[in-house]
Enzyme design. Structure first.
Site, mmCIF file in Angstrom:
data_model
loop_
_atom_site.group_PDB
_atom_site.id
_atom_site.type_symbol
_atom_site.label_atom_id
_atom_site.label_comp_id
_atom_site.label_asym_id
_atom_site.label_seq_id
_atom_site.Cartn_x
_atom_site.Cartn_y
_atom_site.Cartn_z
ATOM 1 C CD GLU A 104 71.106 -11.714 28.267
ATOM 2 O OE1 GLU A 104 70.789 -10.912 27.189
ATOM 3 O OE2 GLU A 104 70.579 -12.456 28.543
ATOM 4 C CG ASP A 105 68.882 -7.927 28.385
ATOM 5 O OD1 ASP A 105 69.154 -8.763 28.776
ATOM 6 O OD2 ASP A 105 67.549 -7.622 28.224
ATOM 7 C CG ASP A 108 67.194 -11.786 37.264
ATOM 8 O OD1 ASP A 108 67.428 -11.489 38.381
ATOM 9 O OD2 ASP A 108 65.757 -11.900 36.918
ATOM 10 C CG PHE A 157 61.041 -5.708 36.506
ATOM 11 C CD1 PHE A 157 61.710 -7.065 35.964
ATOM 12 C CD2 PHE A 157 60.454 -4.918 35.724
ATOM 13 C CE1 PHE A 157 61.175 -7.196 34.714
ATOM 14 C CE2 PHE A 157 60.154 -4.908 34.400
ATOM 15 C CZ PHE A 157 60.553 -6.347 33.975
ATOM 16 N NE ARG A 170 61.786 -5.624 23.860
ATOM 17 C CZ ARG A 170 62.331 -6.713 24.652
ATOM 18 N NH1 ARG A 170 63.519 -6.243 25.303
ATOM 19 N NH2 ARG A 170 61.659 -7.744 24.869
HETATM 20 P P1 IMP Z 1 68.054 -14.863 33.828
HETATM 21 O O1 IMP Z 1 67.911 -16.124 32.790
HETATM 22 O O2 IMP Z 1 67.187 -15.130 34.939
HETATM 23 O O3 IMP Z 1 69.584 -14.606 34.221
HETATM 24 O O4 IMP Z 1 67.249 -13.747 33.180
HETATM 25 C C1 IMP Z 1 67.753 -13.020 32.116
HETATM 26 C C2 IMP Z 1 67.034 -12.567 31.283
HETATM 27 O O5 IMP Z 1 65.577 -12.171 31.834
HETATM 28 C C3 IMP Z 1 67.167 -11.203 30.731
HETATM 29 O O6 IMP Z 1 67.836 -11.510 29.216
HETATM 30 C C4 IMP Z 1 66.187 -10.372 30.426
HETATM 31 O O7 IMP Z 1 65.400 -10.438 29.047
HETATM 32 C C5 IMP Z 1 65.309 -10.648 31.366
HETATM 33 N N1 IMP Z 1 65.375 -9.865 32.657
HETATM 34 C C6 IMP Z 1 65.880 -10.114 33.691
HETATM 35 N N2 IMP Z 1 65.537 -9.403 34.906
HETATM 36 C C7 IMP Z 1 64.975 -8.218 34.130
HETATM 37 C C8 IMP Z 1 64.793 -7.031 34.485
HETATM 38 O O8 IMP Z 1 64.887 -6.466 35.564
HETATM 39 N N3 IMP Z 1 63.997 -6.287 33.427
HETATM 40 C C9 IMP Z 1 63.746 -6.694 32.287
HETATM 41 N N4 IMP Z 1 64.105 -8.010 32.045
HETATM 42 C C10 IMP Z 1 64.797 -8.733 32.745
HETATM 43 MG MG MG Z 2 67.092 -11.163 27.385
#
Ligand code: IMP
Ligand code: MG
Length: 186
Positions: A104-105, A108, A157, A170
């Protein structure tokens, strides 16, 4: 070009993690994962779109047998989470009895990974581990374990190295973080 500050649409970002530091850290992480996976035939699930750059570097830094498949989930609009996760591309591989590593990237709130773990559970994998380029520990709202995180970062962010702001950024080689000047006009 060596840019310390960049503008994407209405926002300004500053360089935060350099490509050299990313390369070093991703390589170290790959060695750690490879060590832990000795004797396994792992299946890597790469989460699109954001993880494609990280996965390409991570997986090429590893040796030994590995299978790779892709899934796509989406929870973010602009610079914030929508709180719901849409499954845009389901998994095609059979995970039954497999050692699965999710690539995963960024983790969050953890909602995407939490949803994915529940999605995989009925297919009975042997085990599922998470490898994330970035982790925002302060933003985490679910009880999930991120087994491998290349970098832990504050709750800000970021874009670049696969991560986007509204589908832009990207292809940046470094990782950039949003600045206070972010709200200036074009
Ligand atoms: P989560 O479900 O809140 O953990 O968010 C995960 C997804 O949100 C990641 O796979 C990213 O695609 C996107 N995301 C969360 N934080 C960022 C950020 O700081 N920059 C860009 N994409 C983010
Ligand atoms: Mg993502």
């Amino acid at each position: 070009m060596n840019m310390d500050k960049i503008r994407i649409k209405d926002k300004v970002f500053r360089r935060y993690i350099s490509k050299a530091e990313i390369a070093r850290t991703v390589k170290r992480l790959a060695q750690r994962i490879q060590e832990d996976l000795k004797g396994e035939q792992p299946l890597f699930i790469v989460m699109l779109n954001g993880a494609f750059v990280f996965a390409a570097d991570l997986l090429r830094a590893m040796e030994g047998p590995c299978e790779i498949d892709f899934m796509r989930m989406k929870s973010y609009e602009g610079t914030s989470t929508t709180g719901k996760v849409d499954l845009l591309q389901p998994l095609h591989s059979d995970v039954k009895g497999r050692t699965v590593i999710v690539v995963e990237d960024i983790v969050d709130s953890g909602t995407t990974m939490w949803t994915l773990l529940h999605y995989l559970e009925p297919y009975k994998p042997k085990c599922v581990k998470i490898a994330a380029l970035l982790l925002k520990p302060k933003a985490l709202r679910h009880d999930i374990k991120v087994d491998y995180a290349a970098f832990e970062i504050p709750d800000d962010f970021v874009v670049g190295y696969g991560l986007d702001y509204d589908e832009r950024g990207r292809n940046l080689k470094d990782i950039y973080t949003l600045t206070e000047e972010g709200q200036t006009d074009k």
